[in-house]
Design a protein around this motif. Structure first.
Motif, short mmCIF file in Angstrom:
data_model
loop_
_atom_site.label_atom_id
_atom_site.label_comp_id
_atom_site.label_asym_id
_atom_site.label_seq_id
_atom_site.Cartn_x
_atom_site.Cartn_y
_atom_site.Cartn_z
N PRO A 268 -0.27 -38.79 -30.58
CA PRO A 268 0.84 -39.06 -29.66
C PRO A 268 1.59 -37.81 -29.24
O PRO A 268 1.99 -37.68 -28.07
CB PRO A 268 1.72 -40.01 -30.47
N ALA A 269 1.78 -36.88 -30.18
CA ALA A 269 2.53 -35.66 -29.86
C ALA A 269 1.79 -34.82 -28.82
O ALA A 269 2.43 -34.15 -27.99
CB ALA A 269 2.78 -34.84 -31.12
N THR A 270 0.47 -34.85 -28.86
CA THR A 270 -0.32 -34.09 -27.88
C THR A 270 -0.11 -34.64 -26.48
O THR A 270 0.04 -33.88 -25.51
CB THR A 270 -1.81 -34.14 -28.25
N ILE A 271 -0.11 -35.96 -26.36
CA ILE A 271 0.12 -36.58 -25.06
C ILE A 271 1.56 -36.38 -24.61
O ILE A 271 1.83 -36.05 -23.45
CB ILE A 271 -0.22 -38.08 -25.11
N ALA A 272 2.50 -36.55 -25.55
CA ALA A 272 3.92 -36.40 -25.22
C ALA A 272 4.22 -34.98 -24.72
O ALA A 272 5.11 -34.79 -23.89
CB ALA A 272 4.78 -36.72 -26.43
N ALA A 273 3.45 -34.01 -25.19
CA ALA A 273 3.67 -32.63 -24.77
C ALA A 273 3.34 -32.41 -23.29
O ALA A 273 3.75 -31.40 -22.71
CB ALA A 273 2.83 -31.68 -25.63
N ARG A 274 2.63 -33.34 -22.70
CA ARG A 274 2.31 -33.23 -21.27
C ARG A 274 3.46 -33.72 -20.40
O ARG A 274 3.40 -33.62 -19.17
CB ARG A 274 1.05 -34.04 -20.94
N LEU A 275 4.48 -34.31 -21.00
CA LEU A 275 5.62 -34.85 -20.28
C LEU A 275 6.77 -33.86 -20.32
O LEU A 275 7.18 -33.42 -21.40
CB LEU A 275 6.07 -36.18 -20.89
N THR A 276 7.30 -33.52 -19.17
CA THR A 276 8.47 -32.65 -19.11
C THR A 276 9.48 -33.22 -18.12
O THR A 276 9.11 -33.91 -17.17
CB THR A 276 8.11 -31.21 -18.68
N LEU A 277 10.75 -32.91 -18.35
CA LEU A 277 11.81 -33.32 -17.44
C LEU A 277 12.06 -32.21 -16.42
O LEU A 277 12.06 -31.02 -16.77
CB LEU A 277 13.10 -33.62 -18.19
N ALA A 278 12.28 -32.60 -15.18
CA ALA A 278 12.63 -31.65 -14.13
C ALA A 278 14.12 -31.78 -13.84
O ALA A 278 14.70 -32.86 -13.92
CB ALA A 278 11.82 -31.93 -12.87
N ASP A 279 14.73 -30.67 -13.47
CA ASP A 279 16.17 -30.66 -13.21
C ASP A 279 16.51 -31.07 -11.79
O ASP A 279 17.67 -31.37 -11.49
CB ASP A 279 16.73 -29.25 -13.47
N SER A 280 15.52 -31.08 -10.91
CA SER A 280 15.78 -31.43 -9.51
C SER A 280 14.53 -32.06 -8.91
O SER A 280 13.43 -31.94 -9.46
CB SER A 280 16.16 -30.18 -8.70
N LEU A 281 14.70 -32.72 -7.78
CA LEU A 281 13.57 -33.31 -7.08
C LEU A 281 12.59 -32.22 -6.66
O LEU A 281 11.37 -32.37 -6.81
CB LEU A 281 14.07 -34.08 -5.86
#
Length: 319
Positions: A69-82
């Motif tokens: 799960p941690a490997t997949i979760a590492a592909r997710l990032t938050l962006a600060d703007s559109l």
């Protein structure tokens, strides 16, 4: 499209990080794609990654993902703007509020910052793409990609082009969705509610009318679907169901029962909208079986059942 052949430098962007958007993020990341999430509400954005991590752990526990799960979760990032979210993205999944004005404003904003190649799919549940995405430079690259919630557990996705969507956009999105394991439905003409919600609307209309008319309680109506119709519908659709329910197949079934269904349909032609009194009555009826403070736990239970069901289907090879 084999997602492994996508340009590794091009992520997928998810705009709107609520339950649907975050669910899409899991579906993309599980398939090996990098995903940037953006939501105009910082609180919603902050909750998305922890929630996704919990869901990925549950998927792993049920044998529905092989990677950690941690490997997949590492592909997710938050962006600060559109602009940051869609910078260089190959595809954008829009999952914002189900309102024409909100979606239209987002399309205008996307046009200002999107490059000339990005494809945009909308998670709209029933609003036609032509109502909010036409007459812009990006219009040929926008279509509806409507999932069932949660999209990482229920695989169907409806692709509905606008009157200005290009064939290349449809082909790209079809390949992308198949590549991440979704079951693609092509809706050939724009219609409010598309296919899924029009089918669901027909059942809900009758369910509310049966309760309103004192014919059956909410629980007994639910039992009829849960312990009856739903057993077959969990692995076949309505046409295959009736095709197998008469000795001579679908035409035989239609000849035998068509008049009954026509009579039933005519009996509901005067139904109006669900009014406040009916909504209050159904709310009271439902709360006898599930208290309001138990709703969140019951949603978790629902997702657990969907995971068990998905694991069972995977093992059986059902389609």
């Amino acid at each position: 499209m084999n997602v492994s052949k996508m340009d590794p430098g091009k992520p997928v962007a998810v705009v709107g990080a609520g339950l649907v958007g975050a669910g899409w993020a899991i579906a993309f990341a599980r398939a090996g794609l990098r995903v940037r999430l953006y939501d105009a509400n910082p609180r919603t954005a902050e909750q998305a990654l922890p929630w996704a991590a919990n869901q990925l752990a549950a998927l792993h526990d049920h044998g529905l993902i092989d990677e950690a799960p941690a490997t997949i979760a590492a592909r997710l990032t938050l962006a600060d703007s559109l602009a940051q979210a869609i910078d260089g993205a190959a595809y954008v999944q829009e999952s914002v509020l189900e309102r024409v004005d909100v979606k239209r404003q987002l399309m205008v904003d996307l046009e200002e910052v999107a490059d000339r190649s990005v494809i945009i799919g909308s998670s709209s549940s029933g609003i036609k793409a032509s109502d909010f995405a036409n007459d812009l430079a990006i219009s040929p690259r926008v279509l509806i990609a409507h999932p069932v919630n949660p999209p990482y557990l229920v695989p169907v996705v409806e692709l509905v082009p606008s009157t200005q969507t290009s064939q290349e956009t449809i082909a790209f999105t079809d390949a992308l969705m198949r590549g991440i394991g979704q079951s693609v439905v092509h809706v050939r003409k724009e219609i409010e509610g598309f296919v899924l919600n029009r089918l669901q609307a027909a059942l809900l209309r009758e369910a509310w009318a049966l309760q309103r008319d004192g014919i059956a309680s909410c629980e007994d109506i639910d039992k009829t679907v849960r312990d009856g119709l739903g057993w077959r519908w969990s692995f076949m659709g309505p046409f295959e169901t009736i095709d197998l329910n008469a000795p001579g197949g679908v035409a035989d079934y239609a000849n035998r029962l068509g008049p009954l269904y026509y009579s039933i349909a005519r009996s509901r032609t005067e139904d109006g909208p669900w009014d406040d009194a009916l909504i209050a009555r159904v709310e009271e009826d439902r709360r006898r079986h599930l208290r309001a403070d138990e709703l969140a736990a019951r949603r978790d239970w629902r997702d657990e059942q969907l995971m068990l069901f998905a694991a069972s289907r995977t093992k059986s090879g059902a389609r």
